[in-house]
Every structure is written in C-alpha cells, then in structure tokens.
Design a protein around this motif. Structure first.
Motif, PDB file in Angstrom:
ATOM      1  N   ILE A  79     115.420 -36.510-111.593  1.00  0.00           N
ATOM      2  CA  ILE A  79     114.698 -37.191-110.508  1.00  0.00           C
ATOM      3  C   ILE A  79     115.083 -36.647-109.133  1.00  0.00           C
ATOM      4  N   ASP A  80     115.802 -35.554-109.108  1.00  0.00           N
ATOM      5  CA  ASP A  80     116.238 -34.949-107.858  1.00  0.00           C
ATOM      6  C   ASP A  80     115.032 -34.372-107.109  1.00  0.00           C
ATOM      7  N   PRO A  81     114.724 -34.856-105.896  1.00  0.00           N
ATOM      8  CA  PRO A  81     113.584 -34.326-105.147  1.00  0.00           C
ATOM      9  C   PRO A  81     113.656 -32.829-104.905  1.00  0.00           C
ATOM     10  N   VAL A  82     114.859 -32.300-104.682  1.00  0.00           N
ATOM     11  CA  VAL A  82     115.000 -30.855-104.476  1.00  0.00           C
ATOM     12  C   VAL A  82     114.567 -30.100-105.729  1.00  0.00           C
ATOM     13  N   GLN A  83     114.970 -30.591-106.891  1.00  0.00           N
ATOM     14  CA  GLN A  83     114.574 -29.928-108.131  1.00  0.00           C
ATOM     15  C   GLN A  83     113.082 -30.061-108.397  1.00  0.00           C
ATOM     16  N   ARG A  84     112.517 -31.189-108.059  1.00  0.00           N
ATOM     17  CA  ARG A  84     111.077 -31.366-108.266  1.00  0.00           C
ATOM     18  C   ARG A  84     110.270 -30.392-107.413  1.00  0.00           C
ATOM     19  N   LEU A  85     110.737 -30.151-106.210  1.00  0.00           N
ATOM     20  CA  LEU A  85     110.062 -29.164-105.366  1.00  0.00           C
ATOM     21  C   LEU A  85     110.327 -27.750-105.876  1.00  0.00           C
ATOM     22  N   ALA A  86     111.570 -27.463-106.236  1.00  0.00           N
ATOM     23  CA  ALA A  86     111.929 -26.114-106.679  1.00  0.00           C
ATOM     24  C   ALA A  86     111.157 -25.709-107.929  1.00  0.00           C
ATOM     25  N   MET A  87     110.818 -26.678-108.785  1.00  0.00           N
ATOM     26  CA  MET A  87     110.037 -26.388-109.984  1.00  0.00           C
ATOM     27  C   MET A  87     108.652 -25.869-109.635  1.00  0.00           C
ATOM     28  N   GLN A  88     108.159 -26.221-108.450  1.00  0.00           N
ATOM     29  CA  GLN A  88     106.781 -25.925-108.079  1.00  0.00           C
ATOM     30  C   GLN A  88     106.638 -24.732-107.137  1.00  0.00           C
ATOM     31  N   THR A  89     107.751 -24.119-106.766  1.00  0.00           N
ATOM     32  CA  THR A  89     107.664 -23.033-105.801  1.00  0.00           C
ATOM     33  C   THR A  89     108.687 -21.953-106.111  1.00  0.00           C
ATOM     34  N   SER A  90     108.395 -20.753-105.667  1.00  0.00           N
ATOM     35  CA  SER A  90     109.366 -19.664-105.759  1.00  0.00           C
ATOM     36  C   SER A  90     109.885 -19.295-104.376  1.00  0.00           C
ATOM     37  N   VAL A  91     109.500 -20.094-103.376  1.00  0.00           N
ATOM     38  CA  VAL A  91     109.857 -19.816-101.983  1.00  0.00           C
ATOM     39  C   VAL A  91     111.099 -20.623-101.598  1.00  0.00           C
ATOM     40  N   PRO A  92     112.107 -20.008-100.995  1.00  0.00           N
ATOM     41  CA  PRO A  92     113.279 -20.759-100.524  1.00  0.00           C
ATOM     42  C   PRO A  92     112.865 -21.825 -99.512  1.00  0.00           C
ATOM     43  N   PHE A  93     113.583 -22.940 -99.488  1.00  0.00           N
ATOM     44  CA  PHE A  93     113.186 -24.011 -98.571  1.00  0.00           C
ATOM     45  C   PHE A  93     114.396 -24.777 -98.048  1.00  0.00           C
ATOM     46  N   PHE A  94     114.222 -25.317 -96.857  1.00  0.00           N
ATOM     47  CA  PHE A  94     115.215 -26.176 -96.222  1.00  0.00           C
ATOM     48  C   PHE A  94     114.897 -27.615 -96.582  1.00  0.00           C
ATOM     49  N   TRP A  95     115.926 -28.438 -96.803  1.00  0.00           N
ATOM     50  CA  TRP A  95     115.699 -29.848 -97.113  1.00  0.00           C
ATOM     51  C   TRP A  95     116.678 -30.717 -96.330  1.00  0.00           C
ATOM     52  N   ASN A  96     116.266 -31.979 -96.132  1.00  0.00           N
ATOM     53  CA  ASN A  96     117.103 -32.914 -95.389  1.00  0.00           C
ATOM     54  C   ASN A  96     116.827 -34.325 -95.896  1.00  0.00           C
ATOM     55  N   TYR A  97     117.887 -35.084 -96.154  1.00  0.00           N
ATOM     56  CA  TYR A  97     117.735 -36.456 -96.640  1.00  0.00           C
ATOM     57  C   TYR A  97     117.778 -37.487 -95.520  1.00  0.00           C
ATOM     58  N   ASP A  98     117.815 -37.048 -94.294  1.00  0.00           N
ATOM     59  CA  ASP A  98     117.682 -37.966 -93.159  1.00  0.00           C
ATOM     60  C   ASP A  98     116.244 -38.484 -93.148  1.00  0.00           C
ATOM     61  N   PRO A  99     116.029 -39.790 -93.293  1.00  0.00           N
ATOM     62  CA  PRO A  99     114.665 -40.321 -93.382  1.00  0.00           C
ATOM     63  C   PRO A  99     113.834 -40.074 -92.123  1.00  0.00           C
ATOM     64  N   GLU A 100     114.491 -39.771 -91.028  1.00  0.00           N
ATOM     65  CA  GLU A 100     113.756 -39.523 -89.790  1.00  0.00           C
ATOM     66  C   GLU A 100     113.331 -38.065 -89.637  1.00  0.00           C
ATOM     67  N   ILE A 101     113.754 -37.218 -90.563  1.00  0.00           N
ATOM     68  CA  ILE A 101     113.404 -35.802 -90.489  1.00  0.00           C
ATOM     69  C   ILE A 101     112.485 -35.439 -91.645  1.00  0.00           C
ATOM     70  N   GLU A 102     111.326 -34.898 -91.317  1.00  0.00           N
ATOM     71  CA  GLU A 102     110.329 -34.537 -92.324  1.00  0.00           C
ATOM     72  C   GLU A 102     110.608 -33.122 -92.836  1.00  0.00           C
ATOM     73  N   THR A 103     110.853 -32.977 -94.143  1.00  0.00           N
ATOM     74  CA  THR A 103     110.959 -31.660 -94.766  1.00  0.00           C
ATOM     75  C   THR A 103     110.106 -31.672 -96.030  1.00  0.00           C
ATOM     76  N   LYS A 104     110.079 -30.550 -96.745  1.00  0.00           N
ATOM     77  CA  LYS A 104     109.188 -30.422 -97.893  1.00  0.00           C
ATOM     78  C   LYS A 104     109.526 -31.370 -99.036  1.00  0.00           C
ATOM     79  N   ILE A 105     110.757 -31.889 -99.072  1.00  0.00           N
ATOM     80  CA  ILE A 105     111.098 -32.824-100.154  1.00  0.00           C
ATOM     81  C   ILE A 105     110.667 -34.256 -99.843  1.00  0.00           C
ATOM     82  N   SER A 106     110.222 -34.493 -98.627  1.00  0.00           N
ATOM     83  CA  SER A 106     109.904 -35.877 -98.224  1.00  0.00           C
ATOM     84  C   SER A 106     108.881 -36.515 -99.138  1.00  0.00           C
TER      85      SER A 106
END
Length: 260
Positions: A79-106
């Motif tokens: 259920i890891d959001p980072v893994q769920r995104l990584a499964m769908q892309t081959s592009v490196p990405f930045f992530w942040n768990y601060d609810p006030e910051i929007e990243t691709k895992i949001s």
C-alpha cells in the motif's frame, strides 16, 4: 558526471558482497545529499491476484529497524504510495509526505495508505527521490534516497541531482543484481511438479495435448490432467493464461528440441 560514474562503477565492482556494494552505494548517495537508502527488488511486480508483490529483497541504510518488518511482514509495501507510482512509471520522481506539498504520490494517498504515511511521518522520513528499474523479463526494483525532516530546500536540491542520481541508481542496481542468489530471483509461491512445468513449457510453444503426449510418451488424458492441474494452481481460466502466468512466475524451463 561521466568520469565520476566510471569511478563509482570501479568502486562497486571491487566490493565482493551484496551488502558491501550497498554500503558503497549509500556512501555515494550521501555525497549527493541523501541521508538514507531504500533498495528493493522483486522478480514479479504483482502477484497472481494483481496486488503489488512484497519484495524478495529489501535493503535499508540509516532507516528505522522496524521498517523492514512493517513493509515486508505487515505488507505495508503493498500500500506504499511511492511503490504504487513506481509500478506505473519508469521515470525518476520526487515525493513528499507533507500534506501541504503536492507531489506525484499525492493521488495515491488515501485512507488505505494512511498507515504508510503515518509511519514515515513518525520517523521523519518525509521526502525523497525514487528511481524505478523495470527489467526486460518483468522483474522490478526501486532505488530510493531519503532526506529526513521537512526542509523546504530539499526539492530544489533533489531536482539538481536527479539525472545523476538516476544514472547512478541504474548502475548500482546492475552491480547489486550480479550478486543475487536464487532465493532472491525466484519467490513464486506456486509449486508445479516437474511434469506440469514440462507440459506447460511445450504448450507455450503452441503444441496441443496430443502433440505433447507424443513427445513425452504419455497418454493424452495424462497430459490434459497435468495442464489442468497447473492451470488450477496458477488460478488461470484457460491454458493460455496458465502459460502467461507460469512465464511471469519464471516457472518454465526451456524445452529440448523435439520432432512431431
């Protein structure tokens, strides 16, 4: 960076064990501004039910000791959001768990994934960069660098080293992969008999039960029994799906040459 990468490759190659190569990689990552390393590998990204598979290898550096237990034994990896995104892309990405910051895992952060978010926030692992590594045979890995704390300058720092970190991550994975043993490379929970694997392997070449029966010198009903048993174990609706799933699980050996 090219000269640096060549030096890094040389240093990795001189390390004799997997853990030594991971330690070497972590040292390089720290020089890039990361404070922790997470490296995982699974030979089959999803199980037969379509769920993200728990990795057969998870290596951590400068990370809370209990993370392995939560991610592998308590299935947080699924259920890891980072893994769920990584499964769908081959592009490196930045992530942040601060609810006030929007990243691709949001978009993956829901009530279901809240246990993961809570764990990472409790351990101050708020931000990082992940490089997905998708391999030709379907196996899969991610290399993640983590920065502790909610430092607002980290995204800018991470973006500046993203290309170099991505190249390094691919290089590191190749160096690590060389030292994987069979227990890491094959974690399928499905157990087929030798005859079931043999019949499926011939079926993957497009042979009928009658043709397989001639090659292995068994009756057609016996071949059909083996194929049906294999399909049942694999949760497949038909022979074609059974072959696909057995291939995904790396259960099929090459078949010897044959004449019909």
């Amino acid at each position: 960076m090219k000269d640096d990468i060549n030096c890094i490759a040389d240093r990795l190659s001189t390390r004799d064990t997997l853990d030594d190569r991971i330690d070497e990689a972590f040292g390089t990552m720290r020089n890039m501004g990361f404070e922790a390393l997470i490296y995982d590998y699974t030979p089959m990204p999803c199980d037969l039910g379509g769920q993200i598979e728990v990795p057969s290898l998870l290596k951590l550096r400068n990370v809370a000791d209990d993370m392995y237990d939560y991610w592998c034994n308590r299935d947080y990896f699924r259920i890891d959001p980072v893994q769920r995104l990584a499964m769908q892309t081959s592009v490196p990405f930045f992530w942040n768990y601060d609810p006030e910051i929007e990243t691709k895992i949001s978009r993956f952060m829901t009530d279901e994934t809240k246990p993961v978010s809570d764990f990472l926030r409790d351990h101050d692992m708020l931000a990082g960069v992940t490089v997905p590594v998708h391999m030709p045979r379907g196996d899969y890995a991610t290399v993640t660098g983590v920065r502790y704390g909610a430092r607002k300058d980290f995204q800018g720092d991470a973006m500046r080293v993203l290309a170099d970190f991505s190249l390094f991550a691919q290089l590191f994975h190749e160096a690590a992969y060389e030292l994987f043993d069979d227990a890491v490379l094959n974690t399928s929970r499905v157990r087929l008999t030798e005859r079931e694997r043999e019949c499926l392997a011939y079926s993957s070449h497009g042979l009928s039960a009658k043709e397989i029966s001639r090659i292995i010198d068994r009756s057609v009903p016996t071949v059909v029994m083996h194929l049906n048993a294999a399909a049942r174990k694999l949760g497949a609706r038909n022979r074609t799906q059974a072959v696909v799933r057995a291939t995904q699980c790396r259960l099929l050996d090459p078949v010897p040459s044959y004449k019909l």
